[in-house]
Design a protein around this motif. Structure first.
Motif, PDB file in Angstrom:
ATOM      1  N   ASP A 114     -20.194   9.934  11.427  1.00 22.53           N
ATOM      2  CA  ASP A 114     -21.124   9.594  12.670  1.00 22.53           C
ATOM      3  C   ASP A 114     -20.199   9.753  13.632  1.00 22.53           C
ATOM      4  O   ASP A 114     -19.583   8.889  13.950  1.00 22.53           O
ATOM      5  CB  ASP A 114     -21.876   8.282  12.253  1.00 22.53           C
ATOM      6  N   LEU A 115     -20.331  10.922  14.698  1.00 22.23           N
ATOM      7  CA  LEU A 115     -19.512  10.876  15.800  1.00 22.23           C
ATOM      8  C   LEU A 115     -19.595   9.787  16.810  1.00 22.23           C
ATOM      9  O   LEU A 115     -18.593   9.254  17.134  1.00 22.23           O
ATOM     10  CB  LEU A 115     -19.619  12.331  16.397  1.00 22.23           C
ATOM     11  N   TYR A 116     -20.997   9.272  16.949  1.00 21.00           N
ATOM     12  CA  TYR A 116     -21.220   8.247  18.213  1.00 21.00           C
ATOM     13  C   TYR A 116     -20.157   7.038  17.675  1.00 21.00           C
ATOM     14  O   TYR A 116     -19.682   6.186  18.236  1.00 21.00           O
ATOM     15  CB  TYR A 116     -22.709   7.884  18.065  1.00 21.00           C
ATOM     16  N   ASP A 117     -20.227   6.715  16.229  1.00 17.64           N
ATOM     17  CA  ASP A 117     -19.736   5.710  15.740  1.00 17.64           C
ATOM     18  C   ASP A 117     -18.022   5.919  15.795  1.00 17.64           C
ATOM     19  O   ASP A 117     -17.262   4.776  16.227  1.00 17.64           O
ATOM     20  CB  ASP A 117     -19.996   5.468  14.220  1.00 17.64           C
ATOM     21  N   ARG A 139     -29.623  25.740  21.742  1.00 22.04           N
ATOM     22  CA  ARG A 139     -29.453  24.316  22.127  1.00 22.04           C
ATOM     23  C   ARG A 139     -28.418  23.562  21.487  1.00 22.04           C
ATOM     24  O   ARG A 139     -28.274  23.970  20.041  1.00 22.04           O
ATOM     25  CB  ARG A 139     -30.884  23.658  22.007  1.00 22.04           C
ATOM     26  N   VAL A 140     -27.489  23.114  22.144  1.00 23.25           N
ATOM     27  CA  VAL A 140     -26.183  22.479  21.320  1.00 23.25           C
ATOM     28  C   VAL A 140     -25.977  20.903  21.903  1.00 23.25           C
ATOM     29  O   VAL A 140     -26.276  20.769  22.949  1.00 23.25           O
ATOM     30  CB  VAL A 140     -25.094  23.398  21.302  1.00 23.25           C
ATOM     31  N   LYS A 141     -25.443  20.417  21.064  1.00 21.38           N
ATOM     32  CA  LYS A 141     -24.985  19.117  21.418  1.00 21.38           C
ATOM     33  C   LYS A 141     -23.155  18.976  21.714  1.00 21.38           C
ATOM     34  O   LYS A 141     -22.721  19.431  20.336  1.00 21.38           O
ATOM     35  CB  LYS A 141     -25.475  17.853  20.435  1.00 21.38           C
ATOM     36  N   ASP A 142     -22.644  18.743  22.662  1.00 15.57           N
ATOM     37  CA  ASP A 142     -21.224  18.658  22.507  1.00 15.57           C
ATOM     38  C   ASP A 142     -20.617  17.255  22.984  1.00 15.57           C
ATOM     39  O   ASP A 142     -21.393  16.392  23.744  1.00 15.57           O
ATOM     40  CB  ASP A 142     -20.590  19.435  23.587  1.00 15.57           C
ATOM     41  N   CYS A 143     -19.467  17.066  22.342  1.00 14.41           N
ATOM     42  CA  CYS A 143     -18.760  15.634  22.914  1.00 14.41           C
ATOM     43  C   CYS A 143     -17.588  16.082  23.408  1.00 14.41           C
ATOM     44  O   CYS A 143     -16.544  16.507  22.785  1.00 14.41           O
ATOM     45  CB  CYS A 143     -18.488  14.615  21.773  1.00 14.41           C
ATOM     46  N   TYR A 144     -17.282  15.814  24.697  1.00 17.17           N
ATOM     47  CA  TYR A 144     -16.251  16.253  25.405  1.00 17.17           C
ATOM     48  C   TYR A 144     -15.316  15.090  25.661  1.00 17.17           C
ATOM     49  O   TYR A 144     -15.647  13.878  25.668  1.00 17.17           O
ATOM     50  CB  TYR A 144     -16.467  16.554  26.891  1.00 17.17           C
TER      51      TYR A 144
END
Length: 196
Positions: free
Chosen positions: A113-116, A42-47
């Motif tokens: 923090d990638l979202y920030d 399971r992974v989370k990516d930001c394209y």
């Protein structure tokens, strides 16, 4: 000072990929039988989607991975991959994105923090950001690899289903594609599917 446009070369890590969409139940069952090894992750990516679809970029674990389409042959796409460690190492336009997102911060041991960081791109009309969560099964079939992935788009909760085969040997890939019954399916990379 003008930055030169860097492109990825054709390193030994370049590989052919063929990705189809939908559940592909028959192909999934056959992969289970053909595989010598199966793993799950399971992974989370930001394209980071840009106008030029020959570039596929994502951030995973605060690391930028950039792939460049270098060839197409018999329905397969050949991609070259790189993980730049600095903005100067990243090809354009990802050098500017690397800098804007401050992707070197985690490497220097600073909190991140990638979202920030991505919120800084809200005003950039040339970049679309898509966060996804992937549940994936990876298969080894001889010298080739395959994967079956369920991709959940975080913003909409929509789930996409995809199957991919990949490797260095195009002839072996063509035979596997035929055996899996995928010969007439269109090949569409993840970043292109997310951009639709």
């Amino acid at each position: 000072m003008t930055k030169k446009r860097r492109t990825l070369t054709d390193p030994p890590r370049a590989r052919y990929e063929y990705r189809v969409w939908g559940r592909q139940r028959k192909a999934r069952k056959l992969l289970e039988k053909l595989a010598s090894d199966v793993t799950e992750e399971r992974v989370k990516d930001c394209y980071l989607l840009v106008a030029d679809s020959s570039w596929n970029a994502k951030v995973r674990d605060n690391t930028l991975k950039v792939k460049q389409l270098i060839a197409e042959d018999k329905g397969f796409e050949r991609w070259s991959a790189d993980r730049p460690r600095t903005a100067d190492d990243a090809p354009s336009p990802f050098d500017d994105l690397f800098e804007t997102l401050q992707l070197d911060r985690p490497q220097r041991g600073k909190s991140y923090d990638l979202y920030d960081a991505v919120s800084r791109l809200d005003s950039d009309p040339n970049t679309q950001v898509v966060f996804v969560k992937k549940k994936r099964r990876r298969y080894t079939v001889g010298d080739l690899r395959a994967e079956v992935t369920d991709i959940k788009i975080v913003e909409t909760s929509e789930v996409l289903h995809t199957l991919q085969i990949e490797g260095q040997n195009l002839d072996q890939l063509i035979r596997l594609r035929k055996k899996l019954g995928l010969r007439d399916e269109p090949n569409l990379a993840v970043h292109e599917a997310l951009a639709d």
